[in-house]
Design a protein around this motif. Structure first.
Motif, PDB file in Angstrom:
ATOM      1  N   ALA A  17       0.712  -1.403   0.100  1.00  0.00           N
ATOM      2  CA  ALA A  17      -0.012   0.000   0.075  1.00  0.00           C
ATOM      3  C   ALA A  17       0.756   1.336  -0.033  1.00  0.00           C
ATOM      4  CB  ALA A  17      -0.909  -0.083   1.206  1.00  0.00           C
ATOM      5  N   ALA A  18       1.981   1.287   0.874  1.00  0.00           N
ATOM      6  CA  ALA A  18       2.889   2.367   0.869  1.00  0.00           C
ATOM      7  C   ALA A  18       3.511   2.624  -0.544  1.00  0.00           C
ATOM      8  CB  ALA A  18       4.100   2.251   2.044  1.00  0.00           C
ATOM      9  N   TRP A  19       4.022   1.526  -1.253  1.00  0.00           N
ATOM     10  CA  TRP A  19       4.639   1.852  -2.503  1.00  0.00           C
ATOM     11  C   TRP A  19       3.420   2.214  -3.524  1.00  0.00           C
ATOM     12  CZ3 TRP A  19       9.346   2.920  -3.407  1.00  0.00           C
ATOM     13  CH2 TRP A  19      10.480   2.593  -2.799  1.00  0.00           C
ATOM     14  N   MET A  20       2.369   1.563  -3.133  1.00  0.00           N
ATOM     15  CA  MET A  20       1.267   2.012  -4.325  1.00  0.00           C
ATOM     16  C   MET A  20       0.788   3.652  -4.033  1.00  0.00           C
ATOM     17  SD  MET A  20       0.365  -0.502  -6.341  1.00  0.00           S
ATOM     18  CE  MET A  20      -1.474  -0.336  -6.956  1.00  0.00           C
ATOM     19  N   GLY A  21       0.952   3.957  -2.724  1.00  0.00           N
ATOM     20  CA  GLY A  21       0.733   5.333  -2.430  1.00  0.00           C
ATOM     21  C   GLY A  21       1.844   6.496  -3.078  1.00  0.00           C
ATOM     22  N   GLU A  22       3.152   5.766  -3.415  1.00  0.00           N
ATOM     23  CA  GLU A  22       3.855   6.664  -4.245  1.00  0.00           C
ATOM     24  C   GLU A  22       3.287   6.935  -5.761  1.00  0.00           C
ATOM     25  OE1 GLU A  22       6.552   7.940  -2.987  1.00  0.00           O
ATOM     26  OE2 GLU A  22       7.006   7.028  -1.494  1.00  0.00           O
ATOM     27  N   LEU A  23       2.525   5.972  -6.041  1.00  0.00           N
ATOM     28  CA  LEU A  23       1.739   6.335  -7.643  1.00  0.00           C
ATOM     29  C   LEU A  23       0.543   6.893  -7.634  1.00  0.00           C
ATOM     30  CD1 LEU A  23       2.282   2.364  -8.716  1.00  0.00           C
ATOM     31  CD2 LEU A  23       4.131   4.399  -8.769  1.00  0.00           C
ATOM     32  N   CYS A  24      -0.171   6.836  -6.484  1.00  0.00           N
ATOM     33  CA  CYS A  24      -1.474   7.363  -5.915  1.00  0.00           C
ATOM     34  C   CYS A  24      -1.587   7.832  -4.581  1.00  0.00           C
ATOM     35  CB  CYS A  24      -2.476   6.863  -6.481  1.00  0.00           C
ATOM     36  SG  CYS A  24      -4.153   7.450  -6.276  1.00  0.00           S
ATOM     37  N   PRO A  25      -1.169   9.116  -4.093  1.00  0.00           N
ATOM     38  CA  PRO A  25      -1.123   9.250  -2.547  1.00  0.00           C
ATOM     39  C   PRO A  25      -2.327   9.105  -2.059  1.00  0.00           C
ATOM     40  CG  PRO A  25      -0.029  11.086  -3.992  1.00  0.00           C
ATOM     41  CD  PRO A  25      -0.587  10.178  -5.109  1.00  0.00           C
ATOM     42  N   GLY A  26      -2.438   8.387  -0.801  1.00  0.00           N
ATOM     43  CA  GLY A  26      -3.453   8.013   0.047  1.00  0.00           C
ATOM     44  C   GLY A  26      -4.192   6.760  -0.318  1.00  0.00           C
ATOM     45  N   MET A  53       8.834   3.797  -9.695  1.00  0.00           N
ATOM     46  CA  MET A  53       9.079   2.228 -10.174  1.00  0.00           C
ATOM     47  C   MET A  53      10.230   1.939 -10.369  1.00  0.00           C
ATOM     48  SD  MET A  53       6.579   0.060 -10.283  1.00  0.00           S
ATOM     49  CE  MET A  53       5.109  -0.068 -10.504  1.00  0.00           C
ATOM     50  N   ALA A  54      11.289   2.834 -10.929  1.00  0.00           N
ATOM     51  CA  ALA A  54      12.716   2.742 -11.180  1.00  0.00           C
ATOM     52  C   ALA A  54      13.381   2.595  -9.535  1.00  0.00           C
ATOM     53  CB  ALA A  54      13.271   3.725 -11.783  1.00  0.00           C
ATOM     54  N   GLU A  55      12.987   3.297  -8.723  1.00  0.00           N
ATOM     55  CA  GLU A  55      13.536   3.669  -7.601  1.00  0.00           C
ATOM     56  C   GLU A  55      13.112   2.206  -6.711  1.00  0.00           C
ATOM     57  OE1 GLU A  55      12.875   5.624  -2.877  1.00  0.00           O
ATOM     58  OE2 GLU A  55      12.166   6.569  -4.664  1.00  0.00           O
ATOM     59  N   LEU A  56      11.946   1.756  -6.933  1.00  0.00           N
ATOM     60  CA  LEU A  56      11.553   0.324  -6.070  1.00  0.00           C
ATOM     61  C   LEU A  56      12.440  -0.564  -7.029  1.00  0.00           C
ATOM     62  CD1 LEU A  56       9.759  -1.373  -4.469  1.00  0.00           C
ATOM     63  CD2 LEU A  56       8.087  -1.331  -6.306  1.00  0.00           C
ATOM     64  N   GLY A  57      12.607  -0.759  -8.134  1.00  0.00           N
ATOM     65  CA  GLY A  57      13.359  -2.026  -8.824  1.00  0.00           C
ATOM     66  C   GLY A  57      14.896  -1.771  -7.941  1.00  0.00           C
ATOM     67  N   ALA A  58      15.398  -0.592  -8.279  1.00  0.00           N
ATOM     68  CA  ALA A  58      16.655  -0.497  -7.518  1.00  0.00           C
ATOM     69  C   ALA A  58      17.011  -0.788  -6.211  1.00  0.00           C
ATOM     70  CB  ALA A  58      17.200   1.081  -7.598  1.00  0.00           C
ATOM     71  N   ARG A  59      15.817  -0.599  -5.064  1.00  0.00           N
ATOM     72  CA  ARG A  59      15.899  -1.176  -3.874  1.00  0.00           C
ATOM     73  C   ARG A  59      15.879  -2.581  -3.794  1.00  0.00           C
ATOM     74  NH1 ARG A  59      15.421   2.622  -0.181  1.00  0.00           N
ATOM     75  NH2 ARG A  59      14.887   4.868  -0.630  1.00  0.00           N
ATOM     76  N   ALA A  60      15.008  -3.216  -4.703  1.00  0.00           N
ATOM     77  CA  ALA A  60      15.039  -4.602  -4.596  1.00  0.00           C
ATOM     78  C   ALA A  60      16.489  -5.313  -5.083  1.00  0.00           C
ATOM     79  CB  ALA A  60      14.069  -5.152  -5.888  1.00  0.00           C
ATOM     80  N   LEU A  71       0.314  -2.866  -9.870  1.00  0.00           N
ATOM     81  CA  LEU A  71       0.392  -3.809  -8.779  1.00  0.00           C
ATOM     82  C   LEU A  71       1.218  -4.919  -8.679  1.00  0.00           C
ATOM     83  CD1 LEU A  71      -0.979  -4.539  -5.923  1.00  0.00           C
ATOM     84  CD2 LEU A  71      -2.877  -5.451  -6.814  1.00  0.00           C
ATOM     85  N   PRO A  72       1.063  -5.811  -9.910  1.00  0.00           N
ATOM     86  CA  PRO A  72       1.999  -6.749  -9.747  1.00  0.00           C
ATOM     87  C   PRO A  72       3.504  -6.551  -9.764  1.00  0.00           C
ATOM     88  CG  PRO A  72       0.500  -7.252 -11.601  1.00  0.00           C
ATOM     89  CD  PRO A  72       0.238  -5.825 -11.100  1.00  0.00           C
ATOM     90  N   ILE A  73       3.851  -5.627 -10.297  1.00  0.00           N
ATOM     91  CA  ILE A  73       5.381  -5.276 -10.240  1.00  0.00           C
ATOM     92  C   ILE A  73       5.629  -4.803  -8.819  1.00  0.00           C
ATOM     93  CG2 ILE A  73       7.024  -3.371 -11.271  1.00  0.00           C
ATOM     94  CD1 ILE A  73       5.342  -3.083 -13.695  1.00  0.00           C
ATOM     95  N   VAL A  74       4.760  -4.163  -8.113  1.00  0.00           N
ATOM     96  CA  VAL A  74       5.105  -3.727  -6.808  1.00  0.00           C
ATOM     97  C   VAL A  74       5.395  -4.882  -5.970  1.00  0.00           C
ATOM     98  CG1 VAL A  74       4.338  -2.615  -4.863  1.00  0.00           C
ATOM     99  CG2 VAL A  74       3.965  -1.630  -7.061  1.00  0.00           C
ATOM    100  N   VAL A  75       4.440  -5.939  -5.953  1.00  0.00           N
ATOM    101  CA  VAL A  75       4.435  -7.274  -5.259  1.00  0.00           C
ATOM    102  C   VAL A  75       5.607  -8.041  -5.732  1.00  0.00           C
ATOM    103  CG1 VAL A  75       3.170  -9.429  -4.867  1.00  0.00           C
ATOM    104  CG2 VAL A  75       1.904  -7.277  -4.930  1.00  0.00           C
TER     105      VAL A  75
END
Length: 391
Positions: A220-229, A304-311, A272-276
Protein backbone atom coordinates in the motif's frame (compact mmCIF):
# COMPACT_ATOMS: atom_id res chain seq x y z
CA UNK A 1 23.43 -13.56 -10.20
CA UNK A 2 23.76 -13.71 -13.97
CA UNK A 3 26.77 -11.66 -15.02
CA UNK A 4 26.53 -12.31 -18.75
CA UNK A 5 24.17 -13.75 -21.31
CA UNK A 6 25.58 -15.11 -24.57
CA UNK A 7 23.29 -15.73 -27.54
CA UNK A 8 24.26 -17.46 -30.79
CA UNK A 9 21.93 -17.76 -33.79
CA UNK A 10 18.95 -16.83 -31.64
CA UNK A 11 16.37 -14.46 -33.11
CA UNK A 12 17.91 -11.00 -33.57
CA UNK A 13 21.45 -12.11 -32.70
CA UNK A 14 23.99 -13.99 -34.75
CA UNK A 15 26.29 -13.70 -31.75
CA UNK A 16 26.14 -11.39 -28.77
CA UNK A 17 27.71 -11.27 -25.32
CA UNK A 18 25.57 -9.09 -23.09
CA UNK A 19 26.79 -8.11 -19.58
CA UNK A 20 24.11 -8.00 -16.88
CA UNK A 21 24.05 -6.47 -13.42
CA UNK A 22 21.81 -6.48 -10.36
CA UNK A 23 19.65 -3.92 -12.20
CA UNK A 24 19.84 -3.92 -16.01
CA UNK A 25 17.83 -1.68 -18.32
CA UNK A 26 17.25 -2.78 -21.91
CA UNK A 27 16.44 0.20 -24.11
CA UNK A 28 16.13 0.90 -27.82
CA UNK A 29 13.67 1.23 -30.66
CA UNK A 30 10.92 -1.32 -31.24
CA UNK A 31 12.06 -4.66 -32.70
CA UNK A 32 15.71 -3.95 -31.95
CA UNK A 33 16.40 -7.08 -29.89
CA UNK A 34 15.53 -6.02 -26.33
CA UNK A 35 12.81 -8.61 -25.84
CA UNK A 36 15.10 -11.35 -27.17
CA UNK A 37 17.32 -11.02 -24.10
CA UNK A 38 14.41 -11.50 -21.71
CA UNK A 39 12.88 -14.26 -23.83
CA UNK A 40 16.13 -16.24 -23.88
CA UNK A 41 16.31 -16.35 -20.08
CA UNK A 42 12.60 -17.18 -19.84
CA UNK A 43 13.01 -19.91 -22.48
CA UNK A 44 15.68 -21.69 -20.45
CA UNK A 45 13.61 -21.48 -17.28
CA UNK A 46 10.46 -22.61 -19.10
CA UNK A 47 12.26 -25.62 -20.55
CA UNK A 48 13.67 -26.50 -17.13
CA UNK A 49 10.30 -26.19 -15.36
CA UNK A 50 8.67 -28.46 -17.95
CA UNK A 51 11.39 -31.08 -17.46
CA UNK A 52 12.86 -30.72 -20.94
CA UNK A 53 16.22 -29.10 -20.26
CA UNK A 54 18.09 -32.38 -19.99
CA UNK A 55 21.60 -33.44 -20.86
CA UNK A 56 21.61 -35.14 -24.29
CA UNK A 57 23.95 -37.90 -23.08
CA UNK A 58 24.91 -39.58 -19.82
CA UNK A 59 28.14 -41.46 -19.22
CA UNK A 60 27.64 -44.94 -17.78
CA UNK A 61 31.07 -46.44 -17.25
CA UNK A 62 32.71 -46.49 -20.67
CA UNK A 63 29.41 -46.23 -22.53
CA UNK A 64 27.84 -42.92 -23.54
CA UNK A 65 24.08 -43.37 -23.75
CA UNK A 66 21.56 -40.87 -25.18
CA UNK A 67 18.98 -39.65 -22.69
CA UNK A 68 16.49 -38.28 -25.21
CA UNK A 69 13.56 -36.01 -24.53
CA UNK A 70 15.58 -32.88 -23.86
CA UNK A 71 14.95 -29.65 -25.68
CA UNK A 72 14.16 -25.95 -25.80
CA UNK A 73 10.42 -25.70 -25.21
CA UNK A 74 9.48 -22.73 -27.39
CA UNK A 75 5.83 -22.49 -26.36
CA UNK A 76 4.79 -22.64 -22.74
CA UNK A 77 3.69 -20.72 -19.67
CA UNK A 78 6.29 -17.95 -19.99
CA UNK A 79 6.90 -17.42 -23.69
CA UNK A 80 5.32 -18.49 -26.98
CA UNK A 81 8.02 -18.19 -29.63
CA UNK A 82 6.51 -20.35 -32.37
CA UNK A 83 8.66 -22.95 -34.11
CA UNK A 84 12.29 -23.36 -35.04
CA UNK A 85 11.99 -21.11 -38.06
CA UNK A 86 10.80 -18.28 -35.80
CA UNK A 87 13.79 -18.32 -33.44
CA UNK A 88 16.70 -19.10 -35.77
CA UNK A 89 18.76 -16.06 -36.75
CA UNK A 90 18.47 -15.60 -40.50
CA UNK A 91 22.24 -15.47 -41.08
CA UNK A 92 23.06 -18.39 -38.82
CA UNK A 93 26.60 -19.76 -38.63
CA UNK A 94 28.12 -22.96 -37.29
CA UNK A 95 26.82 -26.47 -36.80
CA UNK A 96 25.15 -26.32 -33.40
CA UNK A 97 22.61 -23.80 -34.43
CA UNK A 98 21.01 -22.18 -31.38
CA UNK A 99 23.03 -21.60 -28.21
CA UNK A 100 22.03 -19.80 -25.00
CA UNK A 101 24.69 -19.45 -22.30
CA UNK A 102 24.69 -17.75 -18.91
CA UNK A 103 27.62 -16.91 -16.65
CA UNK A 104 27.21 -16.61 -12.89
CA UNK A 105 30.59 -15.36 -11.77
CA UNK A 106 33.11 -18.07 -12.61
CA UNK A 107 30.35 -20.60 -13.30
CA UNK A 108 29.36 -20.97 -16.94
CA UNK A 109 26.33 -22.84 -18.28
CA UNK A 110 25.88 -23.46 -22.00
CA UNK A 111 22.84 -24.99 -23.67
CA UNK A 112 22.87 -25.79 -27.38
CA UNK A 113 19.89 -26.96 -29.45
CA UNK A 114 19.43 -28.34 -32.93
CA UNK A 115 17.35 -26.43 -35.46
CA UNK A 116 14.15 -28.10 -36.65
CA UNK A 117 12.07 -25.82 -38.81
CA UNK A 118 8.55 -26.91 -37.84
CA UNK A 119 9.16 -28.12 -34.28
CA UNK A 120 8.46 -26.22 -31.07
CA UNK A 121 10.68 -28.53 -29.00
CA UNK A 122 14.21 -28.13 -30.33
CA UNK A 123 16.42 -31.10 -29.34
CA UNK A 124 19.24 -30.26 -26.95
CA UNK A 125 22.59 -31.24 -28.47
CA UNK A 126 24.93 -30.01 -25.76
CA UNK A 127 24.90 -28.97 -22.12
CA UNK A 128 28.12 -27.68 -20.63
CA UNK A 129 28.12 -27.00 -16.90
CA UNK A 130 30.79 -26.34 -14.27
CA UNK A 131 32.86 -29.41 -13.48
CA UNK A 132 31.90 -31.30 -10.32
CA UNK A 133 33.17 -34.35 -8.50
CA UNK A 134 30.58 -36.40 -10.39
CA UNK A 135 31.70 -35.00 -13.75
CA UNK A 136 29.95 -32.86 -16.35
CA UNK A 137 27.88 -35.67 -17.92
CA UNK A 138 25.67 -36.43 -14.95
CA UNK A 139 22.03 -37.47 -15.40
CA UNK A 140 19.48 -34.67 -15.69
CA UNK A 141 17.68 -33.48 -12.59
CA UNK A 142 20.78 -32.78 -10.49
CA UNK A 143 21.31 -29.21 -9.40
CA UNK A 144 24.74 -28.72 -10.97
CA UNK A 145 23.17 -28.77 -14.43
CA UNK A 146 21.34 -25.53 -13.81
CA UNK A 147 22.20 -21.94 -12.88
CA UNK A 148 21.18 -20.43 -9.56
CA UNK A 149 18.27 -18.41 -10.93
CA UNK A 150 16.44 -21.66 -11.72
CA UNK A 151 16.38 -22.49 -8.02
CA UNK A 152 15.51 -19.08 -6.55
CA UNK A 153 12.17 -17.27 -6.87
CA UNK A 154 11.59 -16.32 -10.51
CA UNK A 155 9.10 -13.79 -11.86
CA UNK A 156 8.40 -12.68 -15.41
CA UNK A 157 5.82 -9.97 -16.00
CA UNK A 158 4.83 -9.24 -19.58
CA UNK A 159 3.94 -5.80 -20.89
CA UNK A 160 0.36 -7.11 -21.23
CA UNK A 161 -0.63 -7.29 -17.56
CA UNK A 162 -3.90 -7.55 -15.65
CA UNK A 163 -6.40 -4.79 -16.11
CA UNK A 164 -9.09 -3.56 -13.69
CA UNK A 165 -11.63 -6.35 -13.18
CA UNK A 166 -14.33 -7.53 -10.80
CA UNK A 167 -12.37 -10.63 -9.78
CA UNK A 168 -9.02 -12.40 -10.22
CA UNK A 169 -8.10 -16.12 -10.18
CA UNK A 170 -7.47 -17.95 -6.95
CA UNK A 171 -4.95 -20.56 -8.10
CA UNK A 172 -3.32 -22.10 -5.03
CA UNK A 173 -0.71 -24.09 -6.96
CA UNK A 174 0.64 -21.09 -8.87
CA UNK A 175 0.41 -18.30 -6.31
CA UNK A 176 1.01 -20.27 -3.12
CA UNK A 177 2.73 -23.49 -4.17
CA UNK A 178 5.23 -21.82 -6.53
CA UNK A 179 5.01 -18.19 -5.48
CA UNK A 180 4.46 -17.29 -9.13
CA UNK A 181 2.52 -14.13 -9.94
CA UNK A 182 1.74 -15.16 -13.52
CA UNK A 183 3.13 -13.56 -16.67
CA UNK A 184 0.24 -11.07 -16.65
CA UNK A 185 0.32 -10.70 -12.87
CA UNK A 186 -3.00 -12.51 -12.73
CA UNK A 187 -2.07 -14.30 -9.48
CA UNK A 188 -0.77 -11.19 -7.71
CA UNK A 189 -4.03 -10.48 -5.85
CA UNK A 190 -4.30 -14.03 -4.53
CA UNK A 191 -0.60 -14.02 -3.61
CA UNK A 192 -1.12 -10.77 -1.72
CA UNK A 193 -4.16 -12.19 0.07
CA UNK A 194 -2.24 -15.27 1.23
CA UNK A 195 1.01 -13.48 2.13
CA UNK A 196 -0.48 -10.24 3.47
CA UNK A 197 1.07 -10.74 6.92
CA UNK A 198 4.51 -11.76 5.72
CA UNK A 199 7.17 -9.23 6.64
CA UNK A 200 9.28 -7.43 4.07
CA UNK A 201 12.85 -7.96 5.35
CA UNK A 202 14.59 -5.01 6.93
CA UNK A 203 16.67 -3.16 4.39
CA UNK A 204 16.36 -0.90 1.32
CA UNK A 205 13.00 -2.34 0.27
CA UNK A 206 11.10 -1.32 3.39
CA UNK A 207 9.08 1.83 2.83
CA UNK A 208 9.69 4.14 5.82
CA UNK A 209 6.18 5.60 5.58
CA UNK A 210 4.33 2.27 5.72
CA UNK A 211 2.09 1.43 8.68
CA UNK A 212 4.13 -1.72 9.32
CA UNK A 213 6.65 -4.11 7.78
CA UNK A 214 3.83 -6.43 6.66
CA UNK A 215 3.62 -7.07 2.93
CA UNK A 216 0.11 -5.62 2.59
CA UNK A 217 1.11 -2.37 4.29
CA UNK A 218 4.36 -2.16 2.35
CA UNK A 219 2.50 -2.71 -0.90
CA UNK A 220 0.00 0.00 0.00
CA UNK A 221 2.84 2.41 0.83
CA UNK A 222 4.58 1.85 -2.50
CA UNK A 223 1.28 2.06 -4.37
CA UNK A 224 0.82 5.35 -2.52
CA UNK A 225 3.90 6.64 -4.33
CA UNK A 226 1.89 6.20 -7.53
CA UNK A 227 -1.39 7.53 -6.11
CA UNK A 228 -1.08 9.31 -2.72
CA UNK A 229 -3.40 8.08 0.02
CA UNK A 230 -4.38 4.81 -1.65
CA UNK A 231 -4.81 1.61 0.35
CA UNK A 232 -5.61 -1.85 -0.95
CA UNK A 233 -7.58 -4.85 0.21
CA UNK A 234 -7.76 -8.41 -1.13
CA UNK A 235 -10.58 -10.72 -0.10
CA UNK A 236 -11.79 -14.17 -1.20
CA UNK A 237 -15.14 -14.49 -2.93
CA UNK A 238 -16.75 -17.37 -1.07
CA UNK A 239 -17.94 -20.31 -3.13
CA UNK A 240 -15.71 -19.40 -6.08
CA UNK A 241 -12.09 -19.84 -7.15
CA UNK A 242 -11.63 -16.08 -7.35
CA UNK A 243 -10.54 -13.15 -5.20
CA UNK A 244 -11.63 -9.52 -5.11
CA UNK A 245 -9.40 -6.45 -5.10
CA UNK A 246 -10.56 -3.07 -3.82
CA UNK A 247 -9.06 0.36 -3.21
CA UNK A 248 -9.68 2.99 -0.57
CA UNK A 249 -8.38 6.52 -0.24
CA UNK A 250 -7.46 8.45 2.88
CA UNK A 251 -6.66 7.43 6.47
CA UNK A 252 -8.99 5.85 8.98
CA UNK A 253 -10.66 9.19 9.77
CA UNK A 254 -11.16 10.41 6.23
CA UNK A 255 -11.35 7.13 4.32
CA UNK A 256 -13.90 6.89 1.59
CA UNK A 257 -15.85 3.77 0.75
CA UNK A 258 -14.07 0.90 -0.99
CA UNK A 259 -13.85 1.18 -4.76
CA UNK A 260 -13.65 -1.46 -7.43
CA UNK A 261 -10.57 -1.51 -9.69
CA UNK A 262 -12.87 -0.70 -12.60
CA UNK A 263 -13.69 2.64 -10.96
CA UNK A 264 -10.08 3.58 -10.24
CA UNK A 265 -7.27 4.70 -12.53
CA UNK A 266 -6.06 2.00 -14.91
CA UNK A 267 -2.42 2.44 -13.89
CA UNK A 268 -2.87 1.29 -10.29
CA UNK A 269 -3.99 -2.23 -11.15
CA UNK A 270 -1.47 -2.44 -13.98
CA UNK A 271 1.36 -1.56 -11.58
CA UNK A 272 0.29 -3.78 -8.66
CA UNK A 273 2.01 -7.01 -9.85
CA UNK A 274 5.30 -5.14 -10.32
CA UNK A 275 5.17 -3.71 -6.80
CA UNK A 276 4.43 -7.17 -5.35
CA UNK A 277 7.17 -8.80 -7.46
CA UNK A 278 9.78 -6.29 -6.27
CA UNK A 279 8.77 -6.43 -2.61
CA UNK A 280 8.90 -10.25 -2.56
CA UNK A 281 12.02 -10.69 -4.70
CA UNK A 282 14.53 -12.88 -2.89
CA UNK A 283 18.33 -12.62 -2.83
CA UNK A 284 19.54 -14.59 -5.85
CA UNK A 285 16.11 -14.46 -7.46
CA UNK A 286 15.47 -13.10 -10.95
CA UNK A 287 12.70 -10.68 -11.94
CA UNK A 288 12.08 -9.96 -15.63
CA UNK A 289 9.95 -6.89 -16.30
CA UNK A 290 8.55 -5.51 -19.51
CA UNK A 291 7.58 -1.83 -19.63
CA UNK A 292 7.02 -1.13 -15.92
CA UNK A 293 6.18 2.45 -16.92
CA UNK A 294 2.98 1.51 -18.74
CA UNK A 295 -0.06 3.63 -17.74
CA UNK A 296 1.89 5.55 -15.09
CA UNK A 297 2.47 9.29 -14.90
CA UNK A 298 6.14 10.46 -15.02
CA UNK A 299 6.56 10.66 -11.24
CA UNK A 300 5.21 7.13 -10.88
CA UNK A 301 7.62 5.87 -13.54
CA UNK A 302 10.57 7.35 -11.64
CA UNK A 303 9.31 5.77 -8.40
CA UNK A 304 9.03 2.39 -10.16
CA UNK A 305 12.71 2.66 -11.03
CA UNK A 306 13.51 3.46 -7.40
CA UNK A 307 11.58 0.40 -6.23
CA UNK A 308 13.45 -1.80 -8.72
CA UNK A 309 16.78 -0.34 -7.56
CA UNK A 310 15.86 -1.08 -3.94
CA UNK A 311 15.01 -4.69 -4.80
CA UNK A 312 18.39 -5.00 -6.53
CA UNK A 313 20.15 -3.43 -3.54
CA UNK A 314 18.46 -6.05 -1.34
CA UNK A 315 20.05 -8.87 -3.38
CA UNK A 316 17.64 -9.69 -6.21
CA UNK A 317 18.42 -9.29 -9.91
CA UNK A 318 16.09 -7.32 -12.19
CA UNK A 319 16.24 -7.11 -15.97
CA UNK A 320 13.91 -4.43 -17.24
CA UNK A 321 12.84 -3.60 -20.78
CA UNK A 322 11.75 0.03 -20.99
CA UNK A 323 10.96 2.90 -23.35
CA UNK A 324 10.84 5.46 -20.54
CA UNK A 325 13.46 8.12 -19.92
CA UNK A 326 11.85 8.55 -16.47
CA UNK A 327 12.75 4.95 -15.61
CA UNK A 328 16.28 5.57 -16.87
CA UNK A 329 16.55 8.77 -14.81
CA UNK A 330 15.16 7.00 -11.74
CA UNK A 331 17.96 4.47 -12.09
CA UNK A 332 20.52 7.27 -12.45
CA UNK A 333 19.17 8.89 -9.29
CA UNK A 334 19.52 5.59 -7.44
CA UNK A 335 23.23 5.59 -8.33
CA UNK A 336 23.73 9.25 -7.42
CA UNK A 337 21.99 8.71 -4.07
CA UNK A 338 24.20 5.70 -3.30
CA UNK A 339 21.45 3.09 -3.43
CA UNK A 340 23.37 1.26 -6.18
CA UNK A 341 26.98 1.49 -7.28
CA UNK A 342 27.73 2.35 -10.92
CA UNK A 343 28.79 -1.27 -11.45
CA UNK A 344 25.42 -2.54 -10.20
CA UNK A 345 23.43 -0.42 -12.68
CA UNK A 346 23.80 -1.54 -16.29
CA UNK A 347 22.18 0.16 -19.29
CA UNK A 348 22.10 -1.31 -22.81
CA UNK A 349 20.91 0.49 -25.92
CA UNK A 350 19.94 -1.81 -28.79
CA UNK A 351 20.11 -0.46 -32.31
CA UNK A 352 19.50 -2.28 -35.58
CA UNK A 353 22.31 -1.99 -38.09
CA UNK A 354 22.06 -2.12 -41.85
CA UNK A 355 20.94 -5.60 -42.78
CA UNK A 356 19.92 -8.02 -40.05
CA UNK A 357 22.44 -7.20 -37.32
CA UNK A 358 21.99 -5.58 -33.92
CA UNK A 359 24.44 -3.23 -32.25
CA UNK A 360 24.47 -3.14 -28.45
CA UNK A 361 25.83 0.08 -26.92
CA UNK A 362 26.39 0.27 -23.16
CA UNK A 363 26.46 3.80 -21.69
CA UNK A 364 28.15 3.84 -18.28
CA UNK A 365 26.52 5.58 -15.30
CA UNK A 366 29.00 7.54 -13.18
CA UNK A 367 28.74 8.05 -9.40
CA UNK A 368 27.00 11.39 -9.96
CA UNK A 369 24.35 9.77 -12.17
CA UNK A 370 25.76 11.15 -15.42
CA UNK A 371 26.19 9.02 -18.54
CA UNK A 372 29.50 8.76 -20.36
CA UNK A 373 27.82 8.71 -23.79
CA UNK A 374 24.48 9.51 -25.36
CA UNK A 375 24.26 7.67 -28.69
CA UNK A 376 21.94 8.82 -31.44
CA UNK A 377 18.42 7.48 -30.82
CA UNK A 378 18.99 6.98 -27.10
CA UNK A 379 16.19 8.94 -25.38
CA UNK A 380 16.94 12.01 -27.49
CA UNK A 381 13.47 12.64 -28.90
CA UNK A 382 12.67 15.49 -26.48
CA UNK A 383 15.78 17.35 -27.58
CA UNK A 384 15.03 16.64 -31.24
CA UNK A 385 11.47 17.91 -30.88
CA UNK A 386 12.54 21.06 -29.01
CA UNK A 387 15.02 21.89 -31.75
CA UNK A 388 12.20 21.74 -34.29
CA UNK A 389 9.85 23.80 -32.10
CA UNK A 390 12.46 26.48 -31.55
CA UNK A 391 13.60 26.57 -35.15
Amino acid sequence: MIDQLTLTNFKAFQHAEIPLGPLTLLTGLNSSGKSTVIQALALLYQSYQAGFLKAPFVTDGSERRPLGGGGFLLNGELVGLGTGQDVLHEDFVGVELIVVAVAEGALHYTYGAEYEREQNLLPVTRIQVPATEEGPDRPAGQEGLYPEYFRARFQYLHADRITPAERYPRDHQAAIGRGFLGVRGEHAVNFLLYHARDEVPEGPLRHPGADSALLLDQTAAWMGELCPGVNIEAAPIEGTDTVRLSYGFGDALTATRRRRPTNVGFGLTYALPIVVACLTAQPGGLVLLENPEAHLHPQGQTKMAELGARAAAQGAQLIVETHSDHVLNGMRLAVKQGLLTPQQAVVHFFRSTNGSGVEVITPHIDVDGSLDQWPKGFFDELENTLVQLLD
